[in-house]
Write an enzyme that holds these catalytic residues in place. Structure first.
Site, short mmCIF file in Angstrom:
data_model
loop_
_atom_site.label_atom_id
_atom_site.label_comp_id
_atom_site.label_asym_id
_atom_site.label_seq_id
_atom_site.Cartn_x
_atom_site.Cartn_y
_atom_site.Cartn_z
N ASP A 1 0.77 -12.52 6.88
CA ASP A 1 -0.61 -12.33 6.43
C ASP A 1 -1.56 -12.81 7.53
O ASP A 1 -1.56 -13.99 7.89
CB ASP A 1 -0.80 -13.17 5.15
CG ASP A 1 -2.22 -13.08 4.60
OD1 ASP A 1 -3.10 -12.51 5.27
OD2 ASP A 1 -2.43 -13.61 3.50
N ASP B 1 -7.66 -5.38 13.96
CA ASP B 1 -7.38 -3.94 13.89
C ASP B 1 -6.92 -3.65 12.46
O ASP B 1 -5.75 -3.40 12.20
CB ASP B 1 -6.28 -3.64 14.92
CG ASP B 1 -5.91 -2.17 14.95
OD1 ASP B 1 -6.54 -1.37 14.24
OD2 ASP B 1 -4.95 -1.84 15.68
N GLN C 1 0.84 -1.20 0.00
CA GLN C 1 0.00 0.00 0.00
C GLN C 1 0.88 1.25 0.00
O GLN C 1 2.08 1.19 0.24
CB GLN C 1 -0.89 0.00 1.25
CG GLN C 1 -0.11 -0.21 2.56
CD GLN C 1 -0.92 -0.87 3.66
OE1 GLN C 1 -2.15 -0.87 3.64
NE2 GLN C 1 -0.24 -1.43 4.65
N GLU D 1 -9.60 -0.12 6.34
CA GLU D 1 -10.91 -0.29 5.72
C GLU D 1 -10.81 -1.37 4.64
O GLU D 1 -9.72 -1.72 4.20
CB GLU D 1 -11.38 1.06 5.17
CG GLU D 1 -11.66 2.03 6.33
CD GLU D 1 -12.18 3.38 5.89
OE1 GLU D 1 -13.27 3.43 5.35
OE2 GLU D 1 -11.48 4.38 6.12
#
EC number: 2.5.1.16
Lengths: 275, 275
Positions: B137, B155, B31, B158
């Protein structure tokens, strides 16, 4: 191309919304009034560039400013709303069958006029025959009232412009005189994240005047920080001790009797502000 | 001149913040990671342009994702945090003296690295000797675990990018197997204003797997709408029925035992989503 409206909620943070259309803009005798159509929240009223209410999330504020004090009082008959020219608080007040008269004192007649025009689902109840609408200075109205009301709701803007006086200690003393001997009132007291001193000051002032003072919260997405506070000053009835038999069924989208009670459980940092 | 960062929380609404400095920007294997210094909220972690945590308001999320499930379990010894590479949830877990081991499984090691560097008040506890940090993962980790944990906290970001799998029914089934016979878990389940379908779907999935399913809320100013939901799935213990003797004193800024209970009183429109 889409226009975007941004409210700077503090010097360093803001909310920004896509605007489909500006419906009305006017500098009234008291403030800048803008009515815009947003893509997320429907029609929205701005005063001096601050979000006052939107069609999509107004129910939170209006239900919570109304039903918490009105269920606390065992038989509210005469209710006063100071400010609240959009009519949303009045709409909720009228859901309580004990209410015989609801008086609205809004300083800016233009707010009422354009709420009726562009926010009909909010302002529609202003024409009910139990409602008396006065375009007048709320501070002066309170100063002349004596033991007149069971419940008073201070549905003001933030403490800039015409609402400054509505956050002063003298105003709360006037409210105490304007209430009946078992009356109570609620004021919107902004958010504890960006305005902690305001809440602390108002709480202290109210606590010095009323034997019972309580703070509760609600989530309002279009208001700064999303966490809004309301402060109740009461002569006799405790909003945290409402008999379960008092609650009657209302059509609501936010308020429930369980949430009424839960709203008084404050985050630790908010509790600490009130010490 | 001040730079402003804007997160479009939906297509039509966003939050905008004044930025003093960009501390780090990197496209990781998973990301886009940005660490910026804001004027309102201190240092702030962004993943794929979405606010993950800030120094000033992180305590709300981390206290509420942790203490509600950990006080619900009578003797949590081994706790797993899936995601949460900033370390804030782990910091709160370690406040519970019964916890012997806290495992963090974060897919993106860069999140841990830059949280340690720029969010030391949040990530500082990751070096505690009760903590095991795995860069792995979370979905795969859960798939291989059997009756290993008392409490699991999801946790996650989105449901875009690497977290998509963490909102799937199969993941919750894996969690049920990974928990001990009296275990429970919590997942952050976004906000009911802009993502009502997500909450409704996750709630339904969890309810079909766990005998006890409960939703609670917290106010997080930097998250969309300010109203965040958490959903608990539990095999045995009900988070709304915690004996008052279970609560021990913690140093917190948001959580209190009264707020624990109050957080389960949902706004009417949120209740209606869960029917």
């Amino acid at each position: 191309m889409t226009d975007w409206f941004t409210e700077k909620q503090t010097e360093h943070v803001g909310v920004t919304m896509a605007i489909e259309e500006t419906l009305h803009s006017e500098k009234t005798a008291f403030q800048q009034l803008d009515m815009v159509k947003t893509r997320q929240f429907g029609n929205m009223l701005l005063l001096d560039g601050m979000v006052m209410t939107t069609e999509k999330d107004e129910f939170v504020y209006h239900e919570m400013v109304t039903h918490v004090p009105l269920f606390t009082h065992p038989h509210p008959k005469h209710v006063l709303v100071v400010g609240g020219g959009d009519g949303g608080a009045i709409r909720e007040v009228l859901k309580h069958p004990s209410v015989e008269k609801a008086t609205l004192v809004e300083i800016d007649g233009k707010v009422i006029e354009y709420a009726k025009k562009y926010l009909p689902t909010i302002a529609g109840s202003l024409s009910d025959n139990r409602v008396e609408v006065k375009v007048d200075d709320g501070f002066a109205h309170i100063a002349h009232a004596k033991e007149a009301y069971d419940v008073i709701m201070v549905d003001s803007t933030e403490p800039v412009g015409p609402a400054v006086k509505l956050f002063e200690r003298g105003f709360y003393e006037g409210i105490a005189r304007a209430l009946k001997p078992d009356g109570l009132f609620v004021a919107q007291t902004d958010n504890p994240w960006f305005q902690p001193e305001l809440l602390a000051k108002v709480y202290t002032d109210i606590q010095e005047i009323f034997p019972i003072t309580r703070v509760y919260t609600a989530n309002i997405p279009t208001y700064p920080s999303g966490l809004w506070t309301f402060t109740i000053g009461s002569k006799q009835y405790d909003p945290t001790k409402v008999a379960s038999t008092r609650f009657h069924t209302l059509e609501t989208k936010y308020y429930t009797p369980a949430l009424h009670m839960a709203a008084f459980a404050l985050p630790k940092f908010v509790q600490d502000l009130l010490k």
